[in-house]
Design a protein around this motif. Structure first.
Motif, PDB file in Angstrom:
ATOM      1  N   SER A 192       0.823  -1.274  -0.015  1.00  0.00           N
ATOM      2  CA  SER A 192      -0.120  -0.095  -0.163  1.00  0.00           C
ATOM      3  C   SER A 192       0.912   1.195   0.006  1.00  0.00           C
ATOM      4  N   SER A 235       0.532   4.306  -2.748  1.00  0.00           N
ATOM      5  CA  SER A 235       0.218   5.642  -2.172  1.00  0.00           C
ATOM      6  C   SER A 235       1.658   6.441  -2.913  1.00  0.00           C
ATOM      7  N   LYS A 250       0.761   6.844  -6.542  1.00  0.00           N
ATOM      8  CA  LYS A 250      -0.302   7.938  -6.582  1.00  0.00           C
ATOM      9  C   LYS A 250       0.149   9.492  -6.331  1.00  0.00           C
ATOM     10  N   CYS A 251       0.966   9.634  -5.456  1.00  0.00           N
ATOM     11  CA  CYS A 251       1.673  10.867  -5.355  1.00  0.00           C
ATOM     12  C   CYS A 251       2.351  11.426  -6.784  1.00  0.00           C
ATOM     13  N   LYS A 252       3.067  10.571  -7.241  1.00  0.00           N
ATOM     14  CA  LYS A 252       3.790  10.878  -8.514  1.00  0.00           C
ATOM     15  C   LYS A 252       2.714  11.082  -9.729  1.00  0.00           C
TER      16      LYS A 252
END
Lengths: 654, 714
Positions: free
Chosen positions: B76, B80, B83-85
């Motif tokens: 996970s 995350s 996702k931030c990138k």
């Protein structure tokens, strides 16, 4: 490659010309360089990075030679200057490496890093490893660390003598590469006095952008705790009310009690010279409910046990079972009645720690029947049948990284990986507001001790100050070079401290939004902060397993408390301010003697320009307690100085 | 740019720390997604870029790990970070067609069978909160929720080098100058004594635990053993516990007290199970004790009846556990233990059968390899030895039972070994030739083992080895307590010993029952009078069957070296005891009018030495009184008159209160006057040295001490 390089540089020059409104030259250049107007213009930041960038024309082979020469100079200098001069080596190496990479000499760059990287101080190794990943120019654009180095000057503190020595050397040698780097990327913060020794330098170095400038810590900080608002009038009425009811046959007693309590108040009523004026930040008026709570808290204070080396605290440990790797944070209310836990699966759960169950408010229809004039209207509002021992709050879409209760225990804040902050009501058990503003995961959220305000820290390198009734932040604190990992309100609510992955701890003024203290010394990300009860000291800890204590009056590092073996995630001061307790992933709880620390610190002569000797060692460690393979995630002192620890049982690791 | 092979990224995640871009790997990956000929140059570029980006993602993922307060990176976190990138990270399948690109999460097919058979993983348990005291006023209580106060490695360090043991309070604030000076002078390191001071609470705990472990209350014992097996703070009293066990074994082996031995072995088991104890230090004491319980010649009073075999099995399992837990290359525990057992096998005729059985059992618990190397070569000899006992009928019953058990054991443990050792065509004659007498039985067993499915055969042996030993121990205790079924059958023959087991009738008194032996002469031999010598015989044979703490008490003649039992417990079940006696009175029909036919009741040897309680039983015998309340009260009266002891007077007065109307009449009319008379006339009862009078006729004794027997039937 070369033409591309030209273009960016040309674009930058064009931009510059445009900025200064030199139209003719711009036209001329455009014509000459064959650039059409339609050509995509780069954004400002990129242009500025080019302007400050590595436009070096130096021979790649000369880098190594000039580094070796610098190193030799440092080593051959007098012992008193040696260590201070040595601080220049690391930034020079980093910039040489980046320059080489930028100019396409990757092989040389890697070679240089391999040769001289390992001999840098151990606390720089992490960064060097990260930097050595950058091997191409386009990597530099997205690399946070390389970007930081490129666009900020690395700050080095030096005594006047050392600096003049260095300058003489640089002028003598005329090593263009070195001179260039020193001029472009290093900032020397000169001070009068004796050069520092290795230990002194090590204590404050380690942060990404170098040390803090003297200028950074010059502003006056009102670290004192202001006189409590009219506690006498606040407490007098209800206290007497109650006691008259209880002791009607003994009329002398209330007076006696009041007299006894007075000294406790008088301590607070003495105005602190360092305290900010009461109206420095606007605060909403206290409601009746808050007053009740304050009075209750005051009454508890009289029952508080004074802790110290002789009377160590009792610790009640709440262990979260079946929560291996799923719990991310925990927080206990000020009056120790509730525990909120944030989970990886985006749930926030509230547990009650007292026999009283968690009740919800009555429905609208039922509320109409409640007599508003009644004394206990607040209690009547709640539906007794709805009592539960734990309640879950659903709404986030990512791991919840922090939770915070409002001082009046009616609201709860949570922040999450989904970039939002949510405000929950713990009376009707629903989400009230979703605050959107951060663009990246929010790492930490804290309610102000006065309520109303709250502050957040985020992955996007900013910290923000919010008010519960505003959708957008009131202040935006920018300046950290990396994630802001943790945030904490000063007890007087006028300041906010932040800890960051750039290994700096910063104190911000809520009213102006400026940073008023910048403290370097951590060697890895800061994970937790705690203000001392008196407001003068700040304790910080993090991945480097050390607790650092700072004096906010000048921003000095006071002590370095070592002993933990893994990341420290919780720090707290006892209510009496005598003890500091830290807990971490290594399942240890350590109790430190804070009184002894501050006494020794205040007895020393403090010089603004000079850092006092940093205290360390086991002398302050009073006791270490171990939990049974349960990493500690939260610590809290009750009003009577009982320590509550929250741990999650890690059944797998054993 | 990154979204085309997330799966590959994840695969390489764990190698990333020292990640070096291997170009071939990227070529393979490229081929797998349909790019056949990746240029070397391109592969290099790709490898560089991807490895950089991967490292970047991992760095970011580590942030998420840190903020989740973990030290383990999880998937996970990577999600995350991606996702931030702003990288589409979820899909692990990518499909494109018709100019559209589509990401989707691959859904697995669910096998309905799994669902039906409930094979799918359980839903995770809900997080729960539990509170405990971690510290009280700066002191950590030693409860199971807290870690052991002294970690195992520290205990070890202490045991190896006690000088390392530092008092906690003296760690800081001491001047160091003196110490340094000492160091220069001191050339010999003096090994300090390790002291274990027990607090009052610990002493109480020790007392409670030991009493409960060997006491009579089974539930209490279970609790005590549980505490021994789980509590973290026991290391300080460990030496005392060990002493208790070994002394207990020493005394009870001599006295053949089976039940107590079992309890002590269960204590050993509990200590072995306790994770926080560093037992290595005490193995030299525990191993001999356990060994004793395996190979001792005699462990109980009546070897032919009591199930001392179970004790041997249990102790063998303990020994195997010790070997498994503590065997190292330096202490060679297993080697030494196997050598010891093997010696027993090789001593030929000198070894009694029970010891032989124990040695074999002990070896067989150590695994099939040990069985193959150490038991198999002796099989022929053992076979011939037990053959004589099993086939011929001239031998004693005990040896016959032992022999048959040895045979069973050997067949059981050897069958799997032989099965793997020998090739399928099993020839009976070959077996006979190689294994002698046991050949035939082994042949059958091996054939049976081969017939069974492969998985079951070894399971059978391991099962017995790892079975619940604790309940086994309980079972043993029960078998000891209830031999009555067999024995009552024998009672039909005149002149035999009748053994009544009240335990079977009075279940709640389990463990306290004092076995009551009734020696009954045939009616034809009514003229004969039994001697005390005969009583003693009975008493001796009783001891074996006695359970609980009473049995451990020794007679006046014996030096009471060891009293594991709690005396308090003896008092409490007195009701059960009395009831048992009353029952005896009701059931064992006694021919009327035969006063000289002695009815001797002896609770245990201890009754003669224990003062108050013992005395009253003896006089009861002597006075030819029955064991019901009026008679006991009567004896109390006699004692009260003679000794003037408050407890006797109290017993006499208050005991009478409990009488039923029918008895009360008898009591006032007959017993009381007799008691007063006898008490006054008779010689002082306590002065009679009963042990000197074992041989004496009861009637003679009565005359000698001026006692007129009570005659009720007139």
């Amino acid at each position: 490659m070369a033409s591309g390089m030209d273009k960016t540089q040309l674009a930058a020059v064009l931009q510059l010309l445009k900025k200064y409104n030199l139209k003719e030259t711009e036209e001329l250049l455009k014509k000459e360089a064959n650039i059409e107007d339609g050509a995509p213009l780069q954004s400002d930041s990129e242009v500025s990075s080019v302007l400050t960038g590595y436009k070096s024309d130096g021979d790649p082979a000369s880098y190594e030679a000039s580094y070796i020469e610098l190193k030799r100079f440092v080593e051959s200098s007098l012992d008193i200057y040696k260590h201070e001069l040595g601080t220049i080596l690391y930034p020079v190496l980093v910039h040489m490496y980046l320059e080489l990479v930028y100019n396409g000499h990757t092989e040389k760059a890697i070679d240089l890093m391999k040769k001289f990287g390992p001999e840098q101080d151990t606390y720089y190794q992490d960064d060097l490893k990260k930097l050595s990943m950058v091997t191409r120019r386009d990597h530099m654009n997205v690399n946070e660390l390389a970007d930081t180095f490129k666009s900020n000057q690395f700050i080095i503190r030096m005594s006047r003598d050392t600096l003049s020595l260095l300058k003489r050397h640089l002028n003598d040698k005329k090593a263009s590469v070195l001179l260039n780097i020193v001029q472009e990327h290093l900032y020397f913060d000169m001070y009068e006095g004796v050069a520092r020794n290795k230990g002194q330098i090590d204590a404050t170095s380690g942060a990404v952008g170098g040390e803090a400038k003297r200028q950074d810590n010059k502003t006056k900080v009102y670290y004192g705790i202001p006189k409590a608002q009219d506690f006498q009038t606040l407490s007098a009425a209800p206290v007497e009310d109650e006691e008259e009811q209880g002791d009607q046959d003994n009329p002398d007693k209330p007076k006696k009690k009041k007299a006894k309590k007075d000294p406790a108040f008088s301590k607070k009523t003495k105005s602190d010279p360092n305290a900010p004026p009461n109206d420095r930040i606007p605060v909403p008026d206290l409601r009746d409910n808050d007053k009740h709570e304050k009075v209750k808290a005051l009454r508890e204070v009289s029952k508080r046990v004074a802790l110290g080396p002789e009377s160590l605290p009792s610790v009640c440990c709440y262990t979260l079972l079946n929560a291996n790797y799923s719990v991310t944070c925990a927080e206990i209310t000020e009056d120790s009645s509730m525990l909120a836990v944030g989970f990886n699966d985006s749930i926030v759960k509230v547990f009650t720690l007292v026999p009283q169950k968690l009740r919800a408010m009555k429905s609208v229809d039922q509320l109409q029947d409640v007599n508003i004039e009644a004394e206990d209207v607040l209690a009547r509002m709640m539906d007794d049948r709805s009592g539960e021992s734990s309640r879950s709050l659903y709404g986030h879409a990512g791991p919840v990284y922090s939770v915070s209760f409002s001082p009046d225990k009616t609201l709860l804040l949570s922040c999450s990986e989904d970039t939002t902050i949510r405000l929950w009501s713990i009376q009707i058990w629903t989400c009230l507001v979703v605050y959107k503003g951060h663009m990246f995961p929010v790492w930490d959220v804290k309610f102000s001790p006065l309520g109303y305000y709250f502050a957040t820290a985020s992955y996007d390198r900013t910290a923000r100050l919010w008010a519960t009734d505003h959708y957008s932040p009131l202040r935006l604190f920018a300046g950290h070079f990396s994630d802001v990992d943790c945030i904490q309100f000063h007890p007087n609510s006028n300041y906010i401290a932040t800890g960051s992955s750039d290994r700096r701890v910063c104190l911000w003024d809520c009213t102006t939004g400026n940073h008023v203290r910048l403290m370097t010394g951590h060697k890895s990300p800061v994970q937790v902060l705690a203000f001392s009860v008196c407001g003068r000291f700040l304790a910080s800890a993090g991945t480097d397993c050390k607790v650092l204590v700072w004096d906010l009056s000048h921003g000095h590092l006071v002590a370095e408390l070592t002993g933990h073996e893994k990341t420290i995630h919780c720090l707290t001061f006892s209510r009496c301010g005598n003890l500091l307790v830290s807990g971490g992933l290594d399942c240890f709880l350590k109790v430190w003697d804070f009184t002894k620390l501050t006494e020794e610190a205040s007895s020393e002569e403090v010089n603004v320009s000079h850092n006092p000797d940093v205290k360390s060692g086991d002398g302050y460690l009073l006791r270490t307690f171990a939990t049974k393979s349960s990493p500690l995630i939260s610590l809290h002192f009750t009003r009577r100085n009982l320590l509550i620890a929250v741990a999650m049982f890690d059944g797998v690791s054993t | 740019m990154l979204n085309f092979k997330p799966k590959q990224y994840l695969i390489t995640l764990n190698k990333l720390q020292y990640f070096t871009p291997a170009r071939n790997r990227w070529k393979v990956i490229a081929e797998s997604i349909g790019i056949p000929n990746l240029q070397d140059e391109a592969a290099k570029e790709l490898a560089d870029d991807i490895s950089y980006r991967l490292k970047h993602i991992i760095q970011d993922a580590a942030k998420f790990m840190n903020h989740a307060k973990r030290v383990k990176l999880m998937q996970s976190d990577v999600d995350s970070a991606l996702k931030c990138k702003n990288i589409e990270n979820r899909p692990f399948r990518f499909a494109s067609g018709g100019g559209r690109e589509l990401h989707f999460i691959e859904e697995k097919e669910v096998d309905l069978n799994d669902l039906l058979q409930n094979l799918n993983p359980k839903a995770p348990l809900e997080a729960a909160l539990r509170s405990h005291w971690l510290v009280i006023d700066g002191v950590q209580p030693t409860i199971p929720e807290n870690p052991p106060p002294v970690a195992k490695n520290v205990q070890k360090l202490e045991s190896v080098d006690p000088i390392n043991k530092k008092p906690i309070s003296e760690t800081s604030g001491k001047p160091t100058t003196g110490k340094q000076k000492l160091k220069n002078v001191e050339t010999v390191q003096i090994k300090q004594l390790a002291t274990h001071e027990l607090s009052v609470e610990q002493q109480l705990y020790y007392k409670e635990i030991t009493e409960a472990c060997v006491g009579s209350d089974e539930t209490r014992r279970t609790e005590a053993l549980q505490s021994l097996a789980c509590d973290p703070g026991l290391h300080e009293m460990l030496p005392r516990m060990c002493t208790f066990i070994i002394e207990g074994v020493r005394v009870n082996v001599v006295q053949n007290n089976l039940a107590l031995l079992i309890y002590l072995m269960r204590m050993v088991k509990a200590l072995l199970d306790n994770q926080s104890l560093y037992l290595e230090k005490y193995l030299h004491e525990l191993i001999p004790a356990v060994t004793t319980c395996i190979v001792s010649k005699q462990l109980c009073m009546r070897p032919e009846l009591d199930n001392h075999w179970a004790l041997r099995d249990f102790a063998s399992r303990l020994m195997a556990q010790i070997c498994k837990n503590f065997n190292t290359s330096t202490n060679n525990i297993q080697t030494r233990i196997t050598r010891m057992f093997t010696n027993a096998l090789q001593q030929n005729d000198k070894v009694p059968f029970p010891s032989l059985y124990g040695a074999l059992q002990g070896l067989s618990e150590l695994g099939p390899e040990v069985v193959r190397i150490l038991i198999l070569p002796h099989i022929k000899y053992i076979g011939s030895k037990i053959e004589t006992h099993l086939e011929g009928n001239l031998q004693s019953n005990i040896d016959k039972i032992a022999s048959s058990l040895i045979k069973q054991l050997l067949v059981k443990v050897l069958a799997p070994v032989l099965k793997s050792l020998r090739n399928p065509p099993d020839n009976l004659d070959e077996y006979r030739q190689e294994y002698g007498y046991l050949g035939a039985a082994l042949h059958v067993a091996v054939a049976k083992a081969r017939a069974q499915p492969a998985a079951v055969a070894p399971a059978a042996t391991t099962c017995s080895a790892t079975g619940n030993i604790a309940t086994m121990g309980t079972a043993i205790a029960r078998t000891v307590a209830t031999p009555s079924a067999i024995l009552q059958q024998q009672s039909s023959a005149p002149g035999r010993t009748i053994v009544m087991n009240p335990g079977s009738r009075v279940p709640q008194a389990q463990g306290n029952q004092k076995f009551v032996f009734v020696q009954q002469r045939a009616q034809t031999s009514s003229g004969q009078v039994q001697t005390l010598q005969q009583q003693q015989q009975i008493v001796k044979s009783t001891r074996a069957a006695k359970s609980g703490a009473n049995a451990a008490e020794t007679g006046r003649g014996f030096q009471p070296r060891f009293r594991p039992g709690a005396k308090r417990h003896d008092r409490q079940p007195a009701a059960g005891f009395r009831r048992a006696k009353t029952e005896l009175h009701d059931t064992a029909e006694q021919p009327e009018g035969t006063p000289q036919c002695g009815r001797f009741v002896a609770s245990s040897l201890e009754v003669f030495s224990q003062g108050e309680e013992g005395i009253y039983i003896f006089p009861t015998n002597l006075c030819n009184l029955d064991f019901h309340t009026p008679c006991e009260v009567t004896v109390k009266w006699v004692e009260a008159i003679q000794t003037k002891l408050p407890m006797c007077i109290g017993g006499a007065i208050f005991g009478a209160e409990r009488l039923k109307p029918k008895h009360r009449k008898l009591y006032t009319e007959k017993y009381l006057p007799w008691a007063i008379k006898t008490g006054k006339n008779m010689d002082f009862l306590l002065n009679i040295y009963f042990e000197k009078r074992w041989e004496q006729n009861v009637q003679e004794l009565c005359q000698e001490i001026n006692m007129v027997p009570l005659k009720l039937e007139e």
